[in-house]
Design an enzyme around this catalytic site. Structure first.
Site, mmCIF file in Angstrom:
data_model
loop_
_atom_site.group_PDB
_atom_site.id
_atom_site.type_symbol
_atom_site.label_atom_id
_atom_site.label_comp_id
_atom_site.label_asym_id
_atom_site.label_seq_id
_atom_site.Cartn_x
_atom_site.Cartn_y
_atom_site.Cartn_z
ATOM 1 N N GLY A 115 -13.196 -1.230 -26.537
ATOM 2 C CA GLY A 115 -13.360 0.140 -27.011
ATOM 3 C C GLY A 115 -12.072 0.776 -27.505
ATOM 4 N N VAL A 179 2.674 -7.152 -2.617
ATOM 5 C CA VAL A 179 1.365 -7.531 -2.072
ATOM 6 C C VAL A 179 0.828 -8.812 -2.710
ATOM 7 C CG1 VAL A 179 -1.030 -6.807 -1.792
ATOM 8 C CG2 VAL A 179 0.807 -5.148 -1.506
ATOM 9 N N HIS A 441 -15.149 -1.964 24.535
ATOM 10 C CA HIS A 441 -14.323 -3.053 25.062
ATOM 11 C C HIS A 441 -15.162 -4.322 25.134
ATOM 12 C CE1 HIS A 441 -11.447 -5.177 27.606
ATOM 13 N NE2 HIS A 441 -12.487 -5.539 28.361
#
Length: 462
Positions: A115, A179, A441
């Protein structure tokens, strides 16, 4: 000529989310995409395929290191690289087809092709021109390189090439300890590749909390990855089968070279706006190549908006998604909003690393009084049982009000655990609010509660 309320250019996480949200709000919407599949960089050559390889290689690591400890005896699996690549491609296919289904479900038209914006209110795709009351630029980003380093996607690769190498290399040099470099370096390190990371700065992951960064580097080094910090890469030379990286050490200007089968260039990304026609139209572009927008993501041309990697801010898929939602709502006359102070970041190595909000360094530089609550996963029963006790949870809270200002987690499932703290921060919670919330837990999330307790009288299990 077809006419729409909104045309979104780009179908990455920002673009496709924006398009779907626009359609949900009753706007006639189309999305432009030149790739054969939807989803942009993230789904095709980024987040999704890299996570597939990270998952596969982590399973290999578990088989090699931990299965026998649990009484699971047998021959260690061998690596069928071709099959692993097929698994990765299947994962991509499932996700990209999923976006196609969502477009059909929400009646979003896919305008296939690249586009451009020839004039205000019009988008050209191929030979066709479409009218739109609103245009959203969501064109994403592309890998950036360094002077003297030419990416050929064979011997010198970007993250795209690193996902689809023809074979597992014996030696890999990663340029850049961010990263992407650390995730892909981790993948190949687990597959037996000798991985060396060259980083210009004196530490890895420069925006990360300093304490977490140092611990993260130690853990990756323990896993077998080598690091050369303070190294300024001068260039890369290639032969038919090898690459040679030359670099200078900043501390003494000494010159060095390293050989490898593959060099991964992971020195960041830059906005991708080529061929859009933005500057010809008068849309202002910053010195960094980003589309300039105001606080509502509006460009300098009325009716044209921009989101994601194409504009300022962290180049994260979920940041783009949030902006896509906000722009859709703004176009629909609602109050679109993004809280940039509560956008988490995650590194999907093992252990995972996740962060949100302020770091100790940022709080010190702003002069804000704060307190630290820390809890090591070594004190978490579930983590010990699962051979995942490396790392810790660290919560930063205002010294006077106890309001949570930021959090940093290195450890198992850190990318999921961080969201409890994100929600707390959205509600302006204090560390005590987390500390007084019952946690099941045994779960990894108990470590978050313990870190919150550490902001007060102290944790229970440490």
């Amino acid at each position: 000529m077809s006419s729409y309320d909104v045309i979104v250019i780009g179908s990455g996480p920002g673009g496709y989310v924006c398009a779907i949200r626009c359609a949900q709000l009753g706007l006639k919407t189309a999305c432009v995409e030149g790739r054969e599949t939807l989803g942009g960089t993230c789904l095709n050559v980024g987040c999704i395929p890299s996570k597939a390889l990270l998952h596969a290689t982590h399973q290999l690591h578990e088989a090699e290191e931990n299965f026998a400890k649990m009484g699971l005896k047998g021959k260690t699996p061998s690596v069928d690289w071709e099959q692993m690549q097929s698994y990765k491609e299947d994962t991509i296919g499932q996700n990209t087809k999923g976006i196609e289904f969502l477009f059909k479900k929400n009646k979003v038209d896919w305008l296939k092709g690249w586009g451009s914006i020839p004039e205000k209110g019009k988008v050209k795709v191929g030979d066709e021109v479409h009218e739109a009351k609103n245009i959203v630029i969501a064109t994403g980003s592309e890998p950036a390189s360094l002077p003297g380093v030419e990416i050929d996607e064979k011997l010198v690769v970007s993250s795209t090439g690193a996902l689809s190498l023809p074979k597992v290399p014996k030696k890999m040099i990663v340029i850049g300890a961010g990263v992407i470099g650390l995730e892909m370096g981790s993948v190949y390190n687990r597959l037996g590749t000798e991985v060396t990371v060259l980083e210009y700065l004196d530490g890895i992951t420069p925006t990360m909390d300093g304490e977490v960064s140092k611990n993260f580097q130690k853990l990756l080094k323990k896993q077998g990855m080598d690091f050369v910090l303070g190294a300024a890469v001068q260039g890369v030379e290639t032969t038919k089968t090898k690459a040679k990286v030359s670099y200078k050490m900043k501390k003494d200007d000494s010159e060095h070279t390293l050989d490898a089968d593959v060099v991964l260039v992971s020195t960041g990304r830059k906005p991708f706006t080529d061929g859009l026609g933005a500057t010809d139209l008068g849309i202002e572009i910053t010195d960094k190549g980003q589309v300039k927008t105001d606080a509502h993501r509006k460009t300098t041309i009325d009716g044209i908006w921009a989101i994601g990697d194409a504009i300022e801010g962290p180049m994260l898929a979920h940041k783009a998604e949030d902006e896509g939602m906000a722009v859709a709502e703004s176009i629909a006359g609602q109050a679109g909003h993004v809280n940039y102070g509560v956008i988490p970041s995650v590194i999907y190595t093992h252990p995972e690393v996740a962060a949100v909000g302020e770091t100790e360094e940022s709080l010190k530089s702003s002069g804000r009084a704060y307190k630290v609550g820390k809890f090591a996963f070594m004190g978490n029963g579930r983590a010990k049982a699962n051979f995942a006790a490396d790392g810790f949870v660290k919560i930063l809270a205002d010294k006077e009000t106890d309001r949570i200002l930021g959090a940093h987690i290195i450890g198992p499932m850190a990318g999921d655990l961080i969201h409890e703290i994100c929600v707390a921060m959205e509600f302006g919670a204090a560390a005590e609010d987390l500390a007084r919330t019952c946690h099941a837990h045994p779960t990894y999330s108990e470590a978050v509660r313990e870190a919150a307790l550490a902001c007060g009288d102290g944790p229970i299990h440490s």
